[in-house]
Design an enzyme around this catalytic site. Structure first.
Site, short mmCIF file in Angstrom:
data_model
loop_
_atom_site.label_atom_id
_atom_site.label_comp_id
_atom_site.label_asym_id
_atom_site.label_seq_id
_atom_site.Cartn_x
_atom_site.Cartn_y
_atom_site.Cartn_z
N TYR A 31 -2.42 -56.39 -21.02
CA TYR A 31 -1.62 -57.37 -21.76
C TYR A 31 -1.38 -56.87 -23.19
O TYR A 31 -2.26 -56.25 -23.80
CB TYR A 31 -2.35 -58.72 -21.88
CG TYR A 31 -2.42 -59.59 -20.65
CD1 TYR A 31 -1.71 -59.31 -19.49
CD2 TYR A 31 -3.22 -60.74 -20.66
CE1 TYR A 31 -1.80 -60.15 -18.37
CE2 TYR A 31 -3.32 -61.58 -19.55
CZ TYR A 31 -2.60 -61.27 -18.41
OH TYR A 31 -2.70 -62.09 -17.33
N ARG B 87 -7.19 -59.23 -10.23
CA ARG B 87 -6.52 -60.42 -9.67
C ARG B 87 -7.22 -60.93 -8.42
O ARG B 87 -7.02 -62.06 -8.00
CB ARG B 87 -5.07 -60.08 -9.34
CG ARG B 87 -4.25 -59.67 -10.55
CD ARG B 87 -4.09 -60.80 -11.54
NE ARG B 87 -3.41 -60.36 -12.76
CZ ARG B 87 -3.19 -61.15 -13.80
NH1 ARG B 87 -3.63 -62.41 -13.79
NH2 ARG B 87 -2.57 -60.68 -14.86
N GLU C 208 -3.64 -74.05 -12.76
CA GLU C 208 -4.16 -72.75 -12.33
C GLU C 208 -4.87 -72.98 -10.99
O GLU C 208 -5.47 -74.03 -10.78
CB GLU C 208 -5.13 -72.23 -13.40
CG GLU C 208 -5.65 -70.83 -13.12
CD GLU C 208 -6.40 -70.22 -14.31
OE1 GLU C 208 -5.87 -70.24 -15.44
OE2 GLU C 208 -7.52 -69.73 -14.08
N TYR D 65 -10.25 -68.71 -26.96
CA TYR D 65 -10.17 -67.84 -25.79
C TYR D 65 -10.06 -66.37 -26.22
O TYR D 65 -10.66 -65.49 -25.59
CB TYR D 65 -8.97 -68.25 -24.91
CG TYR D 65 -8.77 -67.37 -23.70
CD1 TYR D 65 -9.78 -67.16 -22.76
CD2 TYR D 65 -7.53 -66.74 -23.48
CE1 TYR D 65 -9.57 -66.36 -21.64
CE2 TYR D 65 -7.33 -65.94 -22.36
CZ TYR D 65 -8.35 -65.75 -21.45
OH TYR D 65 -8.14 -64.95 -20.35
N ARG E 193 -16.27 -60.29 -24.69
CA ARG E 193 -16.35 -59.77 -23.32
C ARG E 193 -15.91 -58.30 -23.28
O ARG E 193 -16.57 -57.46 -22.67
CB ARG E 193 -15.49 -60.62 -22.38
CG ARG E 193 -15.40 -60.06 -20.97
CD ARG E 193 -14.73 -61.01 -19.99
NE ARG E 193 -13.40 -61.46 -20.36
CZ ARG E 193 -12.63 -62.24 -19.61
NH1 ARG E 193 -13.07 -62.67 -18.44
NH2 ARG E 193 -11.44 -62.61 -20.01
C1 3EB Z 1 -3.96 -65.04 -16.38
O1 3EB Z 1 -3.26 -64.59 -15.45
C2 3EB Z 1 -4.57 -66.38 -16.10
O2 3EB Z 1 -10.11 -64.66 -18.73
O3 3EB Z 1 -11.35 -64.26 -16.99
C3 3EB Z 1 -7.18 -65.90 -14.94
C4 3EB Z 1 -8.34 -65.35 -14.42
C5 3EB Z 1 -7.03 -66.05 -16.29
C6 3EB Z 1 -9.36 -64.95 -15.26
C7 3EB Z 1 -10.30 -64.65 -17.51
C8 3EB Z 1 -8.07 -65.65 -17.13
C9 3EB Z 1 -9.21 -65.10 -16.62
O4 3EB Z 1 -4.09 -64.46 -17.46
C10 3EB Z 1 -5.82 -66.65 -16.84
#
Ligand code: 3EB
Length: 345
Positions: A216, A229, A337, A153, A160
């Site tokens: 992050y 989101r 999820e 990932y 990306r």
């Molecule tokens: C998160 O909150 C959950 O890598 O495109 C959610 C939506 C998540 C999209 C992405 C990852 C992605 O980090 C994981």
């Protein structure tokens, strides 16, 4: 030729339905002609993609007998393939669907196929400046695997991120713009991107309870995942929110480790905060409720948690709007999820 149906308001509208194999086989011809998007959830990797049809086989098995997700678009559809960037396209009046497959060669990891997928997406989109990204699904084979000491990932996120830096959509101030997304595991196959674009107004939402993913810290990977989101879409038929894959996350940390029931509750709380009035009033929109969710996908890591998670979610939503899928989530602590589309009925 597909007939164009008008709703009472004279605008087009779409609907999302989950179908069993049997229901799908009865309606298959109609579905193929009128659907913007069909997702087939299956264990088995289909050998080839039909580049004349909007059907995509995704190697994520479903827990129940619902196997198909069908997005009907009540307006004429144009389907085509862009040969140069190998993008499948299904276009309705309001929304365009794009699909890109990017295989992994031997064991060099996911960074380069991820970069390649996004490079093709952005190159393709540069020809259509009026189309804005609305929603992306990223299906990532063996997402929790590791090669060369880096989580797959995280490799995906590097590709990306780098593609976005060089070619991705930017705001007037030069900042990158990210739409709603899901980044989820898949048993096997190439990286698959499914994308929606729109020519109508769209606003990208953050969640007041969560750190924006592009911020992050490094402990969640050398380069961050990039997505919003949610996407607030001002469609002619009314406002709708494309809700990104949402997990039990506060700030940037997973919470309720080991507890599927509380992870389900926390996830729903996150969705409520995203779609609630406080988060939307800056756009002049009223809030949405959990009861406004459609096309709800619930990804669950372990079969043994299905019952308890289903119990939590079905306190708020009817079964027919939900599909339960068996899948790995991108952080090993997460047991589930949830993603959905919010639309006032
Ligand atoms: C998160 O909150 C959950 O890598 O495109 C959610 C939506 C998540 C999209 C992405 C990852 C992605 O980090 C994981």
């Amino acid at each position: 030729m597909t007939k164009t149906n008008k709703s009472k308001k004279g605008t087009t509208y779409s609907s999302i339905n989950f179908l069993t194999e049997k229901e799908f086989s009865v309606k298959e011809r109609i579905c193929k002609n009128q659907s913007l998007r069909i997702v087939h959830f299956t264990k088995n990797l289909s050998v080839d993609f039909d580049n004349n049809q909007p059907i995509t086989s995704i190697t994520i098995p479903s827990f129940g007998n619902k196997k198909y997700e069908v997005w009907d678009q009540q307006s004429s559809l144009i389907k085509s393939v862009d040969e140069k960037y190998d993008v499948f396209l299904s276009k309705s009046k309001d929304i365009t669907y794009l699909r890109i497959n990017s295989p992994e060669d031997s064991d060099s990891g996911l960074e380069s196929p991820s970069y390649n997928a996004y490079y093709r997406l952005f190159s393709f989109l540069s020809k259509y400046p009026t189309h804005k990204l609305l929603r992306i699904w990223n299906y990532i084979p063996n997402i929790l695997g590791k090669d060369n000491n880096l989580e797959r990932y995280h490799q995906f996120n590097i590709g990306r991120f780098n593609a976005w830096q060089s070619l991705g959509p930017k705001g007037i101030d030069g900042h990158n713009i990210y739409p709603a997304a899901t980044g989820i595991g898949m048993m096997s196959g190439p990286i698959i991107l499914e994308c929606l674009t729109t020519t109508h107004p769209v606003y990208y939402l953050q969640n007041p309870r969560q750190t924006p993913s592009h911020l992050y810290s490094k402990k969640y990977g050398p380069l961050p995942p990039v997505f919003a989101r949610g996407s607030l879409h001002l469609a002619p038929s009314g406002a709708e929110i494309y809700i990104s894959g949402t997990a039990s996350l506060i700030g940037e940390n997973a919470v309720w480790i080991g507890n599927p029931q509380m992870q389900a509750r926390e996830t729903l709380k996150n969705i409520k905060a995203l779609i609630g009035e406080d988060n939307l009033k800056q756009y002049g929109q009223a809030g949405f409720k959990l009861g406004d969710l459609y096309g709800v996908r619930v990804y669950i890591k372990h079969y043994k948690h299905l019952k308890i998670i289903k119990g939590e979610i079905e306190k708020y939503l009817p079964t027919d709007r939900i599909i339960y899928l068996h899948d790995d989530i991108c952080r090993s602590e997460w047991l589930l999820e949830i993603e959905a589309v919010a639309k006032r009925s």
